[in-house]
Scaffold this active site. Structure first.
Site, PDB file in Angstrom:
ATOM      1  N   PRO A 119       3.683  22.850   0.714  1.00  0.00           N
ATOM      2  CA  PRO A 119       4.394  22.350  -0.607  1.00  0.00           C
ATOM      3  C   PRO A 119       5.371  23.630  -1.391  1.00  0.00           C
ATOM      4  O   PRO A 119       4.877  24.407  -0.174  1.00  0.00           O
ATOM      5  CB  PRO A 119       3.268  22.140  -0.921  1.00  0.00           C
ATOM      6  N   ASN A 120       6.314  23.149  -1.921  1.00  0.00           N
ATOM      7  CA  ASN A 120       6.743  23.366  -2.589  1.00  0.00           C
ATOM      8  C   ASN A 120       8.165  24.793  -1.570  1.00  0.00           C
ATOM      9  O   ASN A 120       9.080  25.101  -2.235  1.00  0.00           O
ATOM     10  CB  ASN A 120       6.396  25.074  -3.143  1.00  0.00           C
ATOM     11  N   ASN A 169       4.075  26.400   8.763  1.00  0.00           N
ATOM     12  CA  ASN A 169       3.323  27.380   7.176  1.00  0.00           C
ATOM     13  C   ASN A 169       3.189  26.776   6.431  1.00  0.00           C
ATOM     14  O   ASN A 169       4.040  25.604   5.588  1.00  0.00           O
ATOM     15  CB  ASN A 169       5.084  27.979   6.646  1.00  0.00           C
ATOM     16  N   ALA A 226       0.500  27.501   0.066  1.00  0.00           N
ATOM     17  CA  ALA A 226      -0.253  27.292  -0.902  1.00  0.00           C
ATOM     18  C   ALA A 226      -1.470  26.202  -0.107  1.00  0.00           C
ATOM     19  O   ALA A 226      -3.116  26.547   0.187  1.00  0.00           O
ATOM     20  CB  ALA A 226      -0.379  26.669  -1.861  1.00  0.00           C
ATOM     21  N   GLU A 245       0.805  30.445  12.943  1.00  0.00           N
ATOM     22  CA  GLU A 245       0.387  30.005  11.505  1.00  0.00           C
ATOM     23  C   GLU A 245       1.822  31.289  11.027  1.00  0.00           C
ATOM     24  O   GLU A 245       1.824  32.354  11.639  1.00  0.00           O
ATOM     25  CB  GLU A 245      -1.053  30.102  10.826  1.00  0.00           C
ATOM     26  N   HIS A 265       3.922  32.857   8.006  1.00  0.00           N
ATOM     27  CA  HIS A 265       4.001  33.441   6.442  1.00  0.00           C
ATOM     28  C   HIS A 265       5.343  34.063   5.914  1.00  0.00           C
ATOM     29  O   HIS A 265       5.873  34.450   6.868  1.00  0.00           O
ATOM     30  CB  HIS A 265       3.197  33.713   5.603  1.00  0.00           C
TER      31      HIS A 265
END
Ligand code: DQA
Length: 152
Positions: free
Chosen positions: A15-16, A79, A82, A103, A105
């Site tokens: 998200p985002n 990724n 949140a 993973e 970030h």
């Protein structure tokens, strides 16, 4: 270089991340998600990986996309944004997969607010890259190429 039988890698953005470029650029950089996906796809073709990218703001959609990787992809780069810090459902979906999972970030989550220090995925993924910005995805692709192209 063959293209037909190239290992398939799924890249999921949570998200985002569709707002990259506009969203807190001092933390996440100025590149848009399209810029990043373009770089990832190009890098994939350079190192003989077929890359598919996916973004969703919805937890269930991310879970279903991870499930769809079973039998259809050779590796996953994710990724979870949140959802990293909250989602047992995404963790459980990742546990279904018998393939390398990295993973990623953009920011260093361990340098930020305490609620970002906990990743629900960290102990079930193959590895994690955090804090290197966009290049983190490129490094993840290189790592996953090494894993999927090497005979077991
Ligand atoms: C993020 C870090 C998360 O804490 C945050 O919610 C994001 C992006 C990163 O790429 O740095 O949306 O996953």
């Amino acid at each position: 270089m063959t293209t037909h039988n190239n290992p398939k890698i799924l890249v999921i953005h949570g998200p985002n991340l569709n707002m990259l470029g506009k969203r807190e650029p001092e933390i996440y950089g100025k590149e848009t998600l399209d810029d990043i996906n373009h770089k990832i796809t190009l890098k994939g073709s350079e190192i003989s990986l077929a890359v598919e990218t996916f973004q969703s703001n919805h937890e269930g959609a991310v879970v279903e996309k991870i499930q769809s990787a079973m039998g259809n992809f050779n590796g996953l780069i994710i990724n979870p944004a949140a959802f990293t810090h909250t989602s047992v459902a995404i963790r459980d979906a990742v546990l279904l997969l018998d393939m390398p999972v990295i993973e990623v970030h953009l920011s260093n989550i361990y340098k930020r607010e305490p609620f970002r220090h906990k990743s629900m995925l960290a102990d079930v993924v193959t590895g994690q890259i955090a804090g290197l910005g966009t290049i983190g995805y490129i490094l993840a692709l290189e790592a996953i190429a090494d894993m999927v192209q090497k005979p077991k």
